[in-house]
Design an enzyme around this catalytic site. Sequence first.
Site, PDB file in Angstrom:
ATOM      1  N   ILE A 132       0.461  -1.548   0.080  1.00 51.35           N
ATOM      2  CA  ILE A 132      -0.247   0.375  -0.428  1.00 51.35           C
ATOM      3  C   ILE A 132       0.578   1.517   0.154  1.00 51.35           C
ATOM      4  O   ILE A 132       2.449   1.644   1.012  1.00 51.35           O
ATOM      5  CB  ILE A 132      -1.061   0.276   1.346  1.00 51.35           C
ATOM      6  CG1 ILE A 132      -1.671  -1.149   1.212  1.00 51.35           C
ATOM      7  CG2 ILE A 132      -2.117   1.107   1.048  1.00 51.35           C
ATOM      8  CD1 ILE A 132      -2.399  -1.102   2.897  1.00 51.35           C
ATOM      9  N   ASP A 133       0.181   2.295  -0.479  1.00 52.84           N
ATOM     10  CA  ASP A 133       1.309   3.023  -1.040  1.00 52.84           C
ATOM     11  C   ASP A 133       1.532   4.204   0.780  1.00 52.84           C
ATOM     12  O   ASP A 133       0.560   3.834   1.682  1.00 52.84           O
ATOM     13  CB  ASP A 133       0.524   4.494  -1.481  1.00 52.84           C
ATOM     14  CG  ASP A 133       0.535   4.630  -3.309  1.00 52.84           C
ATOM     15  OD1 ASP A 133       1.076   3.603  -3.568  1.00 52.84           O
ATOM     16  OD2 ASP A 133      -0.503   4.931  -3.159  1.00 52.84           O
ATOM     17  N   LYS A 134       2.611   4.867   0.841  1.00 55.11           N
ATOM     18  CA  LYS A 134       2.719   5.133   2.149  1.00 55.11           C
ATOM     19  C   LYS A 134       1.941   6.037   2.531  1.00 55.11           C
ATOM     20  O   LYS A 134       1.621   5.873   4.065  1.00 55.11           O
ATOM     21  CB  LYS A 134       4.247   6.430   2.048  1.00 55.11           C
ATOM     22  CG  LYS A 134       4.753   6.990   3.588  1.00 55.11           C
ATOM     23  CD  LYS A 134       5.813   7.889   3.084  1.00 55.11           C
ATOM     24  CE  LYS A 134       5.665   8.184   4.138  1.00 55.11           C
ATOM     25  NZ  LYS A 134       7.650   9.277   4.410  1.00 55.11           N
TER      26      LYS A 134
END
Length: 317
Positions: A132-134
């Site tokens: 998952i993106d930051k």
Amino acid sequence: MNTFTATASGRLDKILASQLDVSRNQVEKLVKEGLVSVNDQTITKSSFKIKEGDSVSYIFKEAEKRVVPPIDFDVEILYEDEYLLVVNKPSGLVVHPAPSVKEPTLVDWLIHKGISLSTISGEERYGIVHRIDKETTGALVVAKDNKVHEALSLQLQDKSMGRYYLALIDCPLKDDIVVDKPIGRNTKNRLKMDVVPEGRNAKTAFVKLLTSPHNVELIAAKLFTGRTHQIRVHLNTLGRHILGDDLYGFKSKRDKISRVNLHAYLLYLVHPVSGERMEFVAPLFDDMKMYISKNFDQGEVDEKIDPHTLGSRFNNL
């Protein structure tokens, strides 16, 4: 030496840059210095073509080795058994280490907690089946051994494992819609992805849930592929942006909305050992939950995001 198994075919520099989350220039330096090998053969050309299933190994020089910062946070575990665990990733936490990442990551936290992890994706990505993106929050599954990791990776491919996301966007969608457009690196800004003809195929379904009096809409999204920033890029093609996503065009000051309001809400999979179909709901974090409670009728929200019926909203797409 670090080793991972290629999950796609293509140029060595492109695949290694994606695996390590670094620039192609950094990868080119490693290759030129003879620090990269494929199937135990040293490769000195960045354009070398590798095949799915190839074993890729690389070495970072001592000066480039990453020092793990102190772990001063905790992560909510939604489920755990001897084979896997599911966590609710908070915003601001990078999933796996890379040479450019200075702060502690989810993988660092897992190792710090002494959790047994698969090694099939190399030591930077211990246990990580999908990412998952930051700034994105929500459900993420972690494999504890290589057999479980392989089984879950196959489920990603055959779509028996997946996630439904919730997002707050700056303008209502006209209708429920499927966006099927290829995604690749933006040629003008390396931080961004974009719809490009030579990109990898990418498909996302979007469903309207509720619109606030301020014209902000709560939507659900389902991924059919897993490209970097996929939901954000596909929304951008529709002229829509997630609240807080100033990288792709949302206009707001960071002191008002501090992060991308995108949450992996519902994760479903088939347990690799028991064969049981399982679903996990990741509770919204306080910032997103508070915005929703202030701008929407909570009873209507609860009805729309009911885990038992959310998936059925995509049946006609």
